[in-house]
Write an enzyme that holds these catalytic residues in place. Structure first.
Site, PDB file in Angstrom:
ATOM      1  N   HIS A   5       0.806  -1.492   0.139  1.00 54.28           N
ATOM      2  CA  HIS A   5       0.176  -0.096  -0.104  1.00 54.28           C
ATOM      3  C   HIS A   5       0.593   1.094  -0.178  1.00 54.28           C
ATOM      4  CE1 HIS A   5       0.760   0.810   4.306  1.00 54.28           C
ATOM      5  NE2 HIS A   5       0.798  -0.767   4.856  1.00 54.28           N
ATOM      6  N   ASP A  19      -0.415   3.939   0.791  1.00 54.17           N
ATOM      7  CA  ASP A  19      -1.369   5.263   1.365  1.00 54.17           C
ATOM      8  C   ASP A  19      -0.093   5.306   3.664  1.00 54.17           C
ATOM      9  OD1 ASP A  19      -2.053   2.815   1.859  1.00 54.17           O
ATOM     10  OD2 ASP A  19      -3.743   3.589   3.464  1.00 54.17           O
ATOM     11  N   ASP A  35       6.699   1.746   6.701  1.00 57.79           N
ATOM     12  CA  ASP A  35       5.504   1.540   6.963  1.00 57.79           C
ATOM     13  C   ASP A  35       5.019   2.036   5.461  1.00 57.79           C
ATOM     14  OD1 ASP A  35       2.587  -0.232   6.985  1.00 57.79           O
ATOM     15  OD2 ASP A  35       2.435   0.530   8.652  1.00 57.79           O
ATOM     16  N   GLU A  95      -5.492   1.342   2.744  1.00 55.92           N
ATOM     17  CA  GLU A  95      -5.166  -0.002   3.535  1.00 55.92           C
ATOM     18  C   GLU A  95      -4.975   0.166   5.022  1.00 55.92           C
ATOM     19  OE1 GLU A  95      -2.810  -2.474   6.267  1.00 55.92           O
ATOM     20  OE2 GLU A  95      -2.409  -1.567   5.581  1.00 55.92           O
ATOM     21  N   GLU A  96      -4.722   1.672   5.274  1.00 58.97           N
ATOM     22  CA  GLU A  96      -4.816   2.199   6.615  1.00 58.97           C
ATOM     23  C   GLU A  96      -6.242   1.919   6.655  1.00 58.97           C
ATOM     24  OE1 GLU A  96      -2.262   1.505   8.496  1.00 58.97           O
ATOM     25  OE2 GLU A  96      -0.068   1.632   7.733  1.00 58.97           O
ATOM     26  N   GLU A 124       4.579  -6.176   4.231  1.00 53.69           N
ATOM     27  CA  GLU A 124       4.348  -5.668   5.468  1.00 53.69           C
ATOM     28  C   GLU A 124       5.363  -5.692   6.708  1.00 53.69           C
ATOM     29  OE1 GLU A 124       2.312  -3.447   6.725  1.00 53.69           O
ATOM     30  OE2 GLU A 124       0.322  -3.504   5.286  1.00 53.69           O
ATOM     31  N   HIS A 131       4.273   3.685  12.338  1.00 53.66           N
ATOM     32  CA  HIS A 131       2.386   4.622  12.913  1.00 53.66           C
ATOM     33  C   HIS A 131       3.239   5.718  13.954  1.00 53.66           C
ATOM     34  CE1 HIS A 131      -1.075   2.065  11.757  1.00 53.66           C
ATOM     35  NE2 HIS A 131       0.347   2.416  11.050  1.00 53.66           N
TER      36      HIS A 131
END
Length: 375
Positions: free
Chosen positions: A66, A68, A99, A133-134, A162, A348
């Site tokens: 992903h 995003d 990520d 995805e997030e 991931e 994150h």
């Protein structure tokens, strides 16, 4: 640092692709893939950008990921602006570094190197990339998979980039994930004055014994591949904010992360039976985010383990712990699915970062996996 993997990662980080906004990341990847002979099909749904790209034919290995990222949080707390990639002491800082823009760059560079060495590879190499995805993940990989399944597209193996690793790249490979089921439950009572409880019916009091039993249930003991099923209350809401009003409704949200020992229907039935046991008036809404899946030892796992051992001289742990990923959707196609990516210690977080050398290593691992399954 002059390295194609690092340079591409930095280019991707500079694009602030807050989910589901792709911010031009996929265009950058598509340009690189088309240059080495990939056919690219855009599959945009709603506000989400996706693409499916392939080169060759036959048995198919797809790399999935992903573009995003999650919000950066307080930018003033970063050692550098979150979307201005910076290398300090060998660590590449920026939102999405781990990520998972580092993985995306490693995939693309690995494909470029692989195609240069194996221009006439015997099997098919593919990419499945999304910009959602997030966040909701409703118009991303799941919609692409549905489209591919409708036309009976072949997918044998899938590597999701991931950030699976914990201390060094490749120390953990995710070969499955638990299922995720959320219950949004409302217990209905009768609102009233706290001084006149006989004229009301407090739903919090009504629900308390049921919730006590719910949180003490042992759902299963797990198995060889999965930890025991976990149930956690996430949100509670009742009342008007006033200290003299008995609430009329009590809302409880709880989530199950469940193993292959259970099905979502088994969980639902047991919860409903508990509600009926305590004679509660209720309404309930369920959201199944994904079923559990498991990829046992086979060609894909063996290729991944081989690549890690070759470049990092370690034997990875095969685990199914952690949250859900888009692998849950891809597994529906019957593909073997694993996750291999960089260290996840800062994902994150403020000052998200990844060891730049790890990304170089990851690209080599990805290339070796391609060589084993596609060449």
């Amino acid at each position: 640092m002059s390295c194609p993997v690092i340079e591409l990662t930095q280019q991707l980080i500079r694009r602030p692709s807050l989910s589901p906004d792709d911010a031009g990341c996929q265009a950058l990847m598509i340009e690189r893939l088309r240059a080495i002979g990939f056919t690219v099909e855009r599959m945009d749904f709603g506000d989400t950008q996706n693409f499916w790209a392939w080169r060759g034919q036959g048995e198919t290995l797809a790399f999935a990921g992903h573009t995003d990222v999650v919000p950066a949080g307080d930018a003033d707390r970063w050692i550098n602006p979150p979307f201005e990639p910076t290398i300090r002491d060998g660590m590449l800082f920026g939102r999405g570094a781990a990520d998972m823009k580092g993985s995306l760059a490693a995939m693309v560079v690995a494909a470029e190197r692989f195609v240069a060495q194996h221009p006439n590879h015997k099997n098919r190499l593919a990419f499945l990339i999304t910009s959602d995805e997030e966040a909701s993940a409703k118009n991303g990989t799941v919609r692409v998979v549905e489209t591919l399944m409708e036309r009976h597209e072949r997918l044998d193996y899938c590597l999701v980039g991931e950030p699976s690793s914990t201390e060094v790249v490749g120390d953990v490979v995710k070969n499955g994930r638990r299922g995720s089921l959320t219950c949004n439950l409302t217990i209905h009572g009768v609102q009233g004055h706290v001084a006149y409880p006989h004229l009301a019916d407090n739903p919090v009091h009504r629900a308390a014994p049921m919730l006590n039993e719910l949180v003490n249930i042992e759902w299963d003991k797990g198995n060889e591949f999965f930890p025991p099923t976990s149930m956690q209350i996430a949100n509670l809401q009742a009342g008007t904010g006033s200290n003299n009003v008995i609430p009329g409704d009590f809302s409880v949200q709880f989530n199950f992360r469940f193993s292959t020992e259970l099905t979502d229907e088994m969980i639902k039935s047991r919860v409903v039976a508990l509600l009926e046991k305590y004679e509660l008036r209720y309404s309930v809404d369920w959201w199944l985010s994904g079923q559990p899946f498991l990829t046992q030892r086979g060609k894909l796992v063996d290729a991944v383990v081989n690549a890690i051992a070759h470049y990092n001289e370690i034997k990875p742990q095969l685990l199914t712990t952690g949250g859900t990923s888009d692998g849950r959707f891809i597994a529906r196609m019957g593909a073997q699915v694993v996750e291999l990516g960089p260290v996840n210690a800062t994902i994150h977080k403020i000052n998200e970062c990844v060891n730049a050398a790890d990304l170089q290593l990851l690209a080599r691992m990805y290339q070796r996996i391609m060589e084993q399954l596609v060449a």
